[in-house]
Enzyme design. Structure first.
Site, PDB file in Angstrom:
ATOM      1  N   ASP A 290      14.372   9.941  -7.275  1.00 28.34           N
ATOM      2  CA  ASP A 290      13.922   9.321  -6.032  1.00 28.34           C
ATOM      3  C   ASP A 290      14.456   7.898  -5.913  1.00 28.34           C
ATOM      4  OD1 ASP A 290      12.710   9.305  -3.587  1.00 28.34           O
ATOM      5  OD2 ASP A 290      10.688   8.940  -4.340  1.00 28.34           O
TER       6      ASP A 290
ATOM      7  N   SER B  76       0.737   5.756  -0.521  1.00 20.28           N
ATOM      8  CA  SER B  76      -0.166   6.857  -0.226  1.00 20.28           C
ATOM      9  C   SER B  76      -1.178   7.032  -1.354  1.00 20.28           C
ATOM     10  CB  SER B  76       0.644   8.134  -0.025  1.00 20.28           C
ATOM     11  OG  SER B  76       1.559   8.285  -1.092  1.00 20.28           O
TER      12      SER B  76
ATOM     13  N   GLY C 266      -2.613   4.574  -3.157  1.00 21.16           N
ATOM     14  CA  GLY C 266      -3.616   3.521  -3.192  1.00 21.16           C
ATOM     15  C   GLY C 266      -2.923   2.194  -3.041  1.00 21.16           C
TER      16      GLY C 266
ATOM     17  N   GLU D 157       0.831  -1.187   0.000  1.00 20.97           N
ATOM     18  CA  GLU D 157       0.000   0.000   0.000  1.00 20.97           C
ATOM     19  C   GLU D 157       0.863   1.233   0.000  1.00 20.97           C
ATOM     20  OE1 GLU D 157      -3.048  -0.380   3.167  1.00 20.97           O
ATOM     21  OE2 GLU D 157      -2.789  -2.473   2.594  1.00 20.97           O
TER      22      GLU D 157
END
Lengths: 363, 446
Positions: free
Chosen positions: B221, B104, B106, B102
């Site tokens: 990232d 943030s 979905g 999970e």
């Protein structure tokens, strides 16, 4: 040596369209030797994704040399298309033979000879660290001299990856146009989990092929793909059909839901009951049943290897004098068709031609 | 018995897990997968039962100051559960499996392509949730655009994109992966990999980065949480939500925004530079990633995000423990140079001696396996039970709260784990946790 030049080949007829319309197989004559060959013509433009697979197919076949594996003679590009030359296997594929002449399956002895020869090919492939991943009737080709050759090497995978030998592979073979190849694949291959699969996966496929040869119909054909998957994962084994499979007569509906052939005849209720009667009349040897059970075991470690299987009692029935083409006498060799010829000379756009769609003749 | 059962939330009896203290609701809330899937048959004359589906439970604001705080006493034998049946659900040609993770945005679920039988992962994005995340929708659009073009062995492949306008959901179908490096690190002793294993992953990370930079894409990232592994241990760079495609005609690799995870940000971003070299940001983050994989630590630490960024801004990384060896140490320190111009390029890193020689597995070291608390050891398909439900109908299984307690008592060692809580509840817990921790605007925590 075969010359990679279109002018040295005289196309004589179209054998089949295959790979979902991106390739056509011709019979041809190599003029310098006056030798019959098969030429597979790929319309590379139609599917760019497949180009790398074709390349892989050629590279693999160049590397391999075995009497039971379809050799690669040469290949060349002419116009936008790629041509691959192989020896002509003029009795066609086992799938064609089953569809056209033996809907109830081949005689047991013929099955034994074919299975033995395919096992020899697999034994060789496995020694070379290849997994075939596509053992099926349409990839087993026969000729009038009794030669049995395995083709379909574009799905083969090497266990040597970047110079290192892998114990397992994990990924599915490249998807084919109709995903039909999945029916022959082993449960552990389809599961795609961390256990992976190895060359024993081919042994399972050989088991499915064994049922296909003997029954005429492919096990799991006509059931949804996902059901075929769950059935395999839960360990249900396809069976050879004979009187022992039908201790009590089944009604037509039941029969139809269990096994269905994709040939034109088998689809009618009449065809189904005719097939059922043919199965119920015959008795296949215990050794044959034992072999198919051994091949189709859920646990890959329990399946015997190709080498071990070659010593299976089932193959003891083969005598040196047994000649495959006479065991399957209904099959006639592919002959050049003069009508076809003139059409060939005229045609530029192959897609406009009428090609029998029911044939599966994959090189 | 299927442990993933429906949970009733009522205050009269404490549930076996302490985490549920948060939930005190007067009504019975039962997660309802679909229409008739999940009936809770109690004594209806005594309760007002509210049926909610997963989405609604997500929305539900379980504030304790709700007006109606009314406690019922229910006998445990009166609470009847039906085991959560694996109801087979199709999205397009895909059969849905269990939740893999999970985020943030979905959930990520496993799926099976019903035609090719290929295992897939799907990122399910809810429009409503996306709107609440800064740049949410924009990031997703960018991710889709980038992934459509990118094709490399070490970059996650986007297979399919589907929309459901009615449900306001978007499905990003991706290659199936068995594990995230981050999870594997967390589960391993010392939270690090043997150098041999870290080396295998780092080489693949370099290949992926080389390709991305060649395509003019800056990931921005890179971190263990965004590096996935497939069944055959191929590393896949994922999450291009904050990635940036450079202008094809620009000779520089200048970027203007940094939105990555703080612990992996370079000093220039920590110090709030207006513009910086994009390529060197990825080099830095890869350096921190390698540092983390081989030492189990971070080169910069801080009690909170601000302290952390302050430490990074000073640009003096904690030297790695001497046990990593001088070879690796020089590479790490080179990649973590404060001045971006002094950091090596991917090609230079590839020529470094530590990268060129594959370290041997030291005695007693064992490779860390791909782990997931939700899957079995072999990471077998979670779709199979749904297919079984679909193809072979099974009778319903009912049991009461009383039976359940009895069984739990008998079982002795068997206790309820968080994994067995229904998904709806765990999301609820997570969300609360997320909102309570501090965040920088336009920054994501690991």
């Amino acid at each position: 040596m075969f010359n990679p030049d279109i002018n040295d080949y005289q196309l004589t007829s179209i054998i089949a369209e295959c790979c979902g319309g991106i390739a056509v197989v011709y019979s041809a004559v190599y003029k310098p030797y006056i030798q019959k060959v098969a030429i597979k013509r790929y319309f590379v433009d139609k599917d760019k994704e497949k180009a790398s697979l074709i390349q892989q197919d050629i590279l693999t076949r160049k590397e391999l040399q075995h009497p039971n594996i379809l050799p690669y003679l040469t290949s060349f590009v002419y116009g936008p298309d790629l041509y691959i030359v192989s020896p002509l296997m003029n009795l066609g594929s086992c799938r064609d033979i089953l569809d056209r002449h033996y809907q109830e399956g081949l005689p047991e002895l013929a099955c034994a000879i074919i299975l033995r020869d395919v096992l020899l090919a697999l034994q060789y492939l496995h020694k070379q660290f290849y997994i075939h991943r596509s053992v099926r009737a349409s990839h087993v080709l026969l000729d009038i001299y009794g030669t049995v050759r395995l083709s379909g090497l574009r799905n083969a995978a090497s266990m040597i990856v970047r110079g290192r030998r892998q114990r397992q592979l994990y990924s599915l073979p490249p998807p084919d146009h109709d995903n039909a190849n999945l029916m022959w694949l082993s449960p552990e291959l389809l599961e795609q989990n961390l256990k992976g699969y190895d060359e024993q996966s081919d042994i399972y496929s050989l088991g499915v092929f064994c049922c296909e040869l003997a029954n005429g119909a492919v096990p799991f054909a006509e059931v949804p793909t996902t059901l075929m998957f769950t059935e395999k994962v839960r360990g249900s084994r396809p069976q050879l059909l004979d009187c022992s499979s039908f201790p009590e007569p089944l009604d037509d509906g039941e029969m139809k839901s269990m096994y269905n052939t994709d040939s034109g005849v088998g689809d009618s209720a009449e065809g189904v009951s005719r097939l059922r009667a043919a199965y119920a009349r015959r008795k296949l040897s215990d050794a044959f049943h034992h072999l198919s059970d051994q091949l189709l075991q859920r646990d890959p470690e329990k399946r015997p290897s190709a080498t071990q299987l070659l010593n299976h009692p089932f193959f003891k029935q083969i005598r040196i004098t047994d000649f495959l083409p006479s065991l399957i006498g209904r099959v006639k060799p592919i002959k050049p068709d003069p009508g076809d010829m003139s059409a060939l000379l005229l045609q530029e756009k192959i897609s406009e031609m009428e090609i029998e769609k029911s044939t599966e003749w994959d090189l | 018995m299927d442990p993933r059962m429906c949970r009733k939330i009522c205050s009269s009896e404490s549930l076996p897990d302490a985490e549920n203290e948060e939930f005190e609701v007067s009504n019975i809330i039962a997660p309802q997968e679909s229409e008739d899937n999940f009936l809770l048959e109690g004594s209806p004359e005594r309760h007002s039962v509210t049926w909610l589906d997963d989405d609604q439970i997500d929305d539900l604001d379980l504030n304790l100051d709700q007006t109606n705080l009314f406690f019922h006493r229910v006998d445990s034998a009166d609470v009847i559960y039906r085991s959560k049946k694996k109801k087979c659900k199709m999205v397009g040609k895909y059969v849905m499996g269990d939740v893999l993770g999970e985020g943030s945005y979905g959930k990520v679920k496993e799926m099976l392509d019903s035609e090719t039988l290929c295992r897939r992962a799907v990122k399910i994005l809810k429009k409503r949730k996306l709107r609440r995340i800064p740049n949410g929708e924009q990031n997703v659009q960018r991710e889709i655009q980038l992934l459509r073009i990118l094709r490399h062995k070490n970059v996650i492949e986007l297979v399919d994109v589907m929309y459901n306008d009615e449900k306001q959901k978007m499905y990003l179908v991706m290659e199936f992966c068995v594990g995230v490096l981050q999870d594997m690190l967390e589960s391993s002793p010392g939270k690090k990999f043997p150098q041999r294993q870290a080396h295998d992953y780092f080489i693949q990370l370099l290949d992926g980065l080389e390709y991305l930079h060649g395509q003019g894409v800056i990931h921005k990232d890179i971190k263990p949480g965004n590096l996935l592994l497939t069944l055959d241990q191929t590393l896949k760079i994922t999450d291009f939500g904050v990635a940036e495609a450079l202008d094809m005609f620009s000779p520089e690799d200048t970027c203007y925004t940094g939105q990555g995870s703080p612990a992996f940000q370079p000093p220039e971003i920590a110090n709030g530079a207006e513009q910086f070299s994009g390529v060197k940001v990825d080099i830095w983050s890869s350096g921190v990633t390698l540092y983390n994989m081989t030492t189990g630590r971070y080169p910069f630490e801080g009690d909170n995000v601000y302290r952390l960024l302050e430490a990074i801004g000073r640009g003096e990384p904690a030297p790695p423990p001497s046990s990593v060896g001088t070879l690796l140490e020089t590479l790490l320190m080179h990649m973590l140079k404060r001045n971006p111009d002094e950091r090596p390029t991917v090609q230079e890193i590839k020529r470094h001696d530590w990268v060129r020689a594959r370290p041997a597995l030291a005695a007693g070291e064992a490779a860390v396996g791909a782990r997931s608390r939700r899957s079995d050891e072999l990471h077998s398909s979670t779709v199979v039970p749904y297919l079984v439900e679909r193809h072979y109908a099974t009778p319903h299984h009912y049991f009461t709260e009383h039976d359940l307690r009895h069984e739990l008592g008998d079982g002795g060692s068997r206790t309820m784990s968080t994994a067995e809580l229904s998904d709806a509840e765990s999301t609820q817990c997570k969300r609360r946790w997320h909102s309570s921790c501090g965040r920088l605007p336009s920054c994501r925590l690991t």
